[in-house]
Design a protein around this motif. Structure first.
Motif, PDB file in Angstrom:
ATOM      1  N   ARG A  99       1.488  12.067  -9.849  1.00 29.27           N
ATOM      2  CA  ARG A  99       0.755  13.333  -9.734  1.00 29.27           C
ATOM      3  C   ARG A  99       1.708  14.523  -9.800  1.00 29.27           C
ATOM      4  NH1 ARG A  99      -1.481  11.402  -4.907  1.00 29.27           N
ATOM      5  NH2 ARG A  99      -2.975   9.803  -5.440  1.00 29.27           N
ATOM      6  N   ILE A 100       2.829  14.441  -9.120  1.00 35.95           N
ATOM      7  CA  ILE A 100       3.803  15.529  -9.119  1.00 35.95           C
ATOM      8  C   ILE A 100       4.359  15.742 -10.523  1.00 35.95           C
ATOM      9  CG2 ILE A 100       6.107  16.190  -8.294  1.00 35.95           C
ATOM     10  CD1 ILE A 100       5.309  14.853  -5.595  1.00 35.95           C
ATOM     11  N   ARG A 101       4.713  14.674 -11.203  1.00 36.89           N
ATOM     12  CA  ARG A 101       5.264  14.796 -12.560  1.00 36.89           C
ATOM     13  C   ARG A 101       4.249  15.393 -13.523  1.00 36.89           C
ATOM     14  NH1 ARG A 101       7.867   9.423 -14.550  1.00 36.89           N
ATOM     15  NH2 ARG A 101       8.182  10.780 -16.352  1.00 36.89           N
ATOM     16  N   GLY A 129       0.816  -1.207   0.000  1.00 29.76           N
ATOM     17  CA  GLY A 129       0.000   0.000   0.000  1.00 29.76           C
ATOM     18  C   GLY A 129       0.849   1.257   0.000  1.00 29.76           C
ATOM     19  N   TRP A 130       1.915   1.267   0.789  1.00 31.36           N
ATOM     20  CA  TRP A 130       2.795   2.431   0.866  1.00 31.36           C
ATOM     21  C   TRP A 130       3.490   2.679  -0.465  1.00 31.36           C
ATOM     22  CZ3 TRP A 130       8.142   3.202   0.621  1.00 31.36           C
ATOM     23  CH2 TRP A 130       8.586   4.460   1.051  1.00 31.36           C
ATOM     24  N   VAL A 131       4.009   1.621  -1.073  1.00 26.78           N
ATOM     25  CA  VAL A 131       4.684   1.773  -2.368  1.00 26.78           C
ATOM     26  C   VAL A 131       3.699   2.264  -3.425  1.00 26.78           C
ATOM     27  CG1 VAL A 131       5.790   0.488  -4.255  1.00 26.78           C
ATOM     28  CG2 VAL A 131       6.539   0.134  -1.904  1.00 26.78           C
ATOM     29  N   GLY A 132       2.487   1.733  -3.427  1.00 23.08           N
ATOM     30  CA  GLY A 132       1.474   2.174  -4.377  1.00 23.08           C
ATOM     31  C   GLY A 132       1.125   3.639  -4.199  1.00 23.08           C
ATOM     32  N   GLN A 133       0.965   4.081  -2.968  1.00 25.05           N
ATOM     33  CA  GLN A 133       0.654   5.484  -2.712  1.00 25.05           C
ATOM     34  C   GLN A 133       1.801   6.400  -3.125  1.00 25.05           C
ATOM     35  OE1 GLN A 133      -2.186   6.961  -1.771  1.00 25.05           O
ATOM     36  NE2 GLN A 133      -3.138   4.947  -1.903  1.00 25.05           N
ATOM     37  N   ARG A 134       3.032   5.976  -2.871  1.00 25.07           N
ATOM     38  CA  ARG A 134       4.192   6.782  -3.287  1.00 25.07           C
ATOM     39  C   ARG A 134       4.280   6.862  -4.807  1.00 25.07           C
ATOM     40  NH1 ARG A 134       4.926  10.509  -1.077  1.00 25.07           N
ATOM     41  NH2 ARG A 134       6.688  10.810  -2.431  1.00 25.07           N
ATOM     42  N   ALA A 135       4.010   5.759  -5.492  1.00 27.01           N
ATOM     43  CA  ALA A 135       4.046   5.784  -6.956  1.00 27.01           C
ATOM     44  C   ALA A 135       2.987   6.732  -7.508  1.00 27.01           C
ATOM     45  CB  ALA A 135       3.851   4.370  -7.505  1.00 27.01           C
ATOM     46  N   LEU A 136       1.789   6.693  -6.950  1.00 31.77           N
ATOM     47  CA  LEU A 136       0.738   7.606  -7.404  1.00 31.77           C
ATOM     48  C   LEU A 136       1.094   9.056  -7.106  1.00 31.77           C
ATOM     49  CD1 LEU A 136      -2.492   5.660  -6.432  1.00 31.77           C
ATOM     50  CD2 LEU A 136      -1.637   6.137  -8.720  1.00 31.77           C
TER      51      LEU A 136
END
Length: 75
Positions: free
Chosen positions: A60-62, A49-56
């Motif tokens: 979003r930032i990019r 879950g943490w890795v998925g949230q960081r990837a999203l």
């Protein structure tokens, strides 16, 4: 993979030979292995879950930076 081995030990060493101490140790090992599986599953779920949230968040930032870059402005 521990429960079948622990069941074998409980039957062969504990029940057939009437060793209560062995049965107690097998039950404790079974509980310990169950707790270890629970902890590993919890950690895996949390990390995925943490890795998925960081990837999203990174996506979003990019996208936001790309949309806000001077080359993409209409004026």
């Amino acid at each position: 993979m521990a429960p079948p081995l622990l069941a074998k030990l409980a039957i062969d060493s504990g029940i057939e030979k009437h060793h209560v101490h062995t049965l107690v140790l097998v039950v404790l090992a079974f509980l310990l292995s169950g707790n270890a599986v629970w902890a590993a599953t919890y950690a895996q779920t949390y990390l995925v879950g943490w890795v998925g949230q960081r990837a999203l968040a990174d996506l979003r930032i990019r996208i936001f930076k790309h949309l806000q870059s001077p080359a993409n402005r209409l004026l």
